[in-house]
Design a protein around this motif. Structure first.
Motif, mmCIF file in Angstrom:
data_model
loop_
_atom_site.group_PDB
_atom_site.id
_atom_site.type_symbol
_atom_site.label_atom_id
_atom_site.label_comp_id
_atom_site.label_asym_id
_atom_site.label_seq_id
_atom_site.Cartn_x
_atom_site.Cartn_y
_atom_site.Cartn_z
ATOM 1 N N SER A 79 0.817 -1.210 0.000
ATOM 2 C CA SER A 79 0.000 0.000 0.000
ATOM 3 C C SER A 79 0.851 1.259 0.000
ATOM 4 O O SER A 79 0.650 2.180 0.812
ATOM 5 C CB SER A 79 -0.949 0.013 1.219
ATOM 6 O OG SER A 79 -1.876 -1.031 1.128
ATOM 7 N N GLU A 80 1.818 1.287 -0.885
ATOM 8 C CA GLU A 80 2.667 2.457 -1.147
ATOM 9 C C GLU A 80 3.616 2.807 -0.003
ATOM 10 O O GLU A 80 4.253 3.858 -0.040
ATOM 11 C CB GLU A 80 1.803 3.679 -1.500
ATOM 12 C CG GLU A 80 0.900 3.468 -2.700
ATOM 13 C CD GLU A 80 0.033 4.677 -2.995
ATOM 14 O OE1 GLU A 80 0.593 5.751 -3.295
ATOM 15 O OE2 GLU A 80 -1.214 4.545 -2.922
ATOM 16 N N THR A 81 3.723 1.951 0.979
ATOM 17 C CA THR A 81 4.598 2.216 2.122
ATOM 18 C C THR A 81 5.630 1.111 2.257
ATOM 19 O O THR A 81 5.313 -0.068 2.104
ATOM 20 C CB THR A 81 3.767 2.304 3.423
ATOM 21 O OG1 THR A 81 2.786 3.315 3.277
ATOM 22 C CG2 THR A 81 4.665 2.617 4.620
ATOM 23 N N GLN A 82 6.843 1.485 2.554
ATOM 24 C CA GLN A 82 7.873 0.473 2.809
ATOM 25 C C GLN A 82 7.592 -0.153 4.161
ATOM 26 O O GLN A 82 7.587 0.521 5.191
ATOM 27 C CB GLN A 82 9.272 1.092 2.795
ATOM 28 C CG GLN A 82 10.390 0.048 2.875
ATOM 29 C CD GLN A 82 11.770 0.682 2.838
ATOM 30 O OE1 GLN A 82 12.348 1.009 3.878
ATOM 31 N NE2 GLN A 82 12.303 0.871 1.649
ATOM 32 N N ARG A 83 7.422 -1.463 4.167
ATOM 33 C CA ARG A 83 7.041 -2.174 5.392
ATOM 34 C C ARG A 83 8.197 -2.918 6.019
ATOM 35 O O ARG A 83 8.164 -3.262 7.191
ATOM 36 C CB ARG A 83 5.919 -3.165 5.083
ATOM 37 C CG ARG A 83 4.693 -2.543 4.448
ATOM 38 C CD ARG A 83 3.913 -1.678 5.418
ATOM 39 N NE ARG A 83 2.685 -1.169 4.835
ATOM 40 C CZ ARG A 83 1.744 -0.520 5.515
ATOM 41 N NH1 ARG A 83 1.902 -0.314 6.809
ATOM 42 N NH2 ARG A 83 0.660 -0.094 4.907
ATOM 43 N N ASN A 84 9.204 -3.184 5.206
ATOM 44 C CA ASN A 84 10.280 -4.052 5.681
ATOM 45 C C ASN A 84 11.502 -3.753 4.830
ATOM 46 O O ASN A 84 11.369 -3.467 3.627
ATOM 47 C CB ASN A 84 9.840 -5.512 5.531
ATOM 48 C CG ASN A 84 10.664 -6.466 6.352
ATOM 49 O OD1 ASN A 84 11.529 -6.072 7.117
ATOM 50 N ND2 ASN A 84 10.395 -7.751 6.180
ATOM 51 N N LYS A 85 12.669 -3.795 5.431
ATOM 52 C CA LYS A 85 13.883 -3.462 4.698
ATOM 53 C C LYS A 85 15.001 -4.402 5.087
ATOM 54 O O LYS A 85 15.175 -4.731 6.264
ATOM 55 C CB LYS A 85 14.296 -2.021 4.989
ATOM 56 C CG LYS A 85 15.404 -1.488 4.097
ATOM 57 C CD LYS A 85 15.686 -0.017 4.415
ATOM 58 C CE LYS A 85 16.606 0.608 3.369
ATOM 59 N NZ LYS A 85 17.884 -0.084 3.212
ATOM 60 N N GLY A 86 15.752 -4.839 4.103
ATOM 61 C CA GLY A 86 16.904 -5.692 4.352
ATOM 62 C C GLY A 86 18.135 -4.866 4.666
ATOM 63 O O GLY A 86 18.097 -3.640 4.760
ATOM 64 N N ASN A 87 19.241 -5.550 4.789
ATOM 65 C CA ASN A 87 20.484 -4.901 5.190
ATOM 66 C C ASN A 87 21.299 -4.452 3.980
ATOM 67 O O ASN A 87 22.302 -5.069 3.624
ATOM 68 C CB ASN A 87 21.304 -5.859 6.070
ATOM 69 C CG ASN A 87 22.495 -5.190 6.695
ATOM 70 O OD1 ASN A 87 22.500 -3.980 6.879
ATOM 71 N ND2 ASN A 87 23.524 -5.965 6.999
ATOM 72 N N PHE A 88 20.834 -3.411 3.352
ATOM 73 C CA PHE A 88 21.512 -2.849 2.186
ATOM 74 C C PHE A 88 21.766 -1.365 2.432
ATOM 75 O O PHE A 88 21.035 -0.719 3.174
ATOM 76 C CB PHE A 88 20.655 -3.040 0.923
ATOM 77 C CG PHE A 88 20.795 -4.397 0.296
ATOM 78 C CD1 PHE A 88 20.081 -5.465 0.779
ATOM 79 C CD2 PHE A 88 21.660 -4.593 -0.769
ATOM 80 C CE1 PHE A 88 20.218 -6.723 0.212
ATOM 81 C CE2 PHE A 88 21.802 -5.844 -1.351
ATOM 82 C CZ PHE A 88 21.078 -6.908 -0.850
#
Lengths: 114, 121
Positions: A51-60
């Motif tokens: 829904s247009e929102t970043q919900r989760n992010k990896g280690n980059f």
């Protein structure tokens, strides 16, 4: 129903440039995830949009960014490209099916950095 | 942190024979899913089979079945009656259960390094 599509399929860039990759999810899917695949590191999670929102992010590093539009299409951007960014970038879309979670992958974008 | 290990970088099987691919994982979570994905040379990742951790019964999809040993944290894939089209990279993957979701995230898959399966005619 059409599958996940990714454009372009192949890309060659020079160190220091930036690149934008695009992903169109399966119709009705609202979650899009991005993965980087390299021979050395294997498959690594980059980020997930819902829904247009970043919900989760990896280690980059912060050079890797993304966004999702109201039609669920997603783009990822890599700035100041490095040789190590050469990889297959996979996009996956998903939609909850009861309690079953399935991700459907696109064919990927092969990025080569020279 | 969760990890997934595939100890067999390459495997080979004769057509029509049976082969088992190994996968072990490490997690402190009690609710999770496990998957096997297939990636043929065309690069399109395809879901082969999935297993919910709360289910004791091993999942089966046609010629593909798993041996899920929760206590041992083992999740092997058995391919029966191997066909030439089964030749591909096979990835074992882990995903936490819905009980750990937050912020609307559907969670990410954690993959093993993969096993390259060759099928000999």
């Amino acid at each position: 129903k059409a599958g996940v599509t990714q454009t372009p399929r192949y890309l060659i860039k020079t160190r220091g440039q930036q690149v934008t990759l695009s992903c169109s999810p399966i119709s009705g899917h609202r979650s899009v995830s991005w993965y980087q695949q390299t021979p050395g590191q294997g498959l690594q999670f980059l980020f997930e949009y819902f829904s247009e929102t970043q919900r989760n992010k990896g280690n980059f590093p912060g050079r890797f960014s993304g966004r999702q539009f109201s039609n669920s299409r997603s783009e990822m951007n890599v700035s100041t490209l490095e040789l190590g960014d050469s990889a297959l970038y996979l996009c996956a879309s998903s939609q909850r099916q009861g309690v079953i979670y399935e991700q459907y992958f696109g064919p990927g974008t092969r990025l080569t950095v020279t | 942190a969760q990890t997934v290990t595939q100890s067999q970088p390459e495997m080979s099987v004769q057509e029509a024979e049976t082969v088992t691919l190994s996968c072990t994982y490490d997690t402190s979570e009690s609710d999770y899913y496990l998957f096997w994905y297939k990636q043929p040379p065309s690069r399109q990742m395809i879901l082969v089979i999935r297993q919910e951790a709360y289910k004791q019964q091993n999942a089966t999809e046609n010629r593909f079945s798993v041996n899920f040993q929760k206590a041992a944290k083992s999740f092997s894939l058995k391919i029966s009656d191997s066909q030439l089209g089964d030749a591909a990279m096979y990835f074992c993957a882990y995903r936490r259960g819905e009980g750990y979701d937050y912020g609307g995230s559907q969670g990410n898959l954690i993959f093993g390094k993969g096993t390259k399966l060759s099928v000999k005619p």
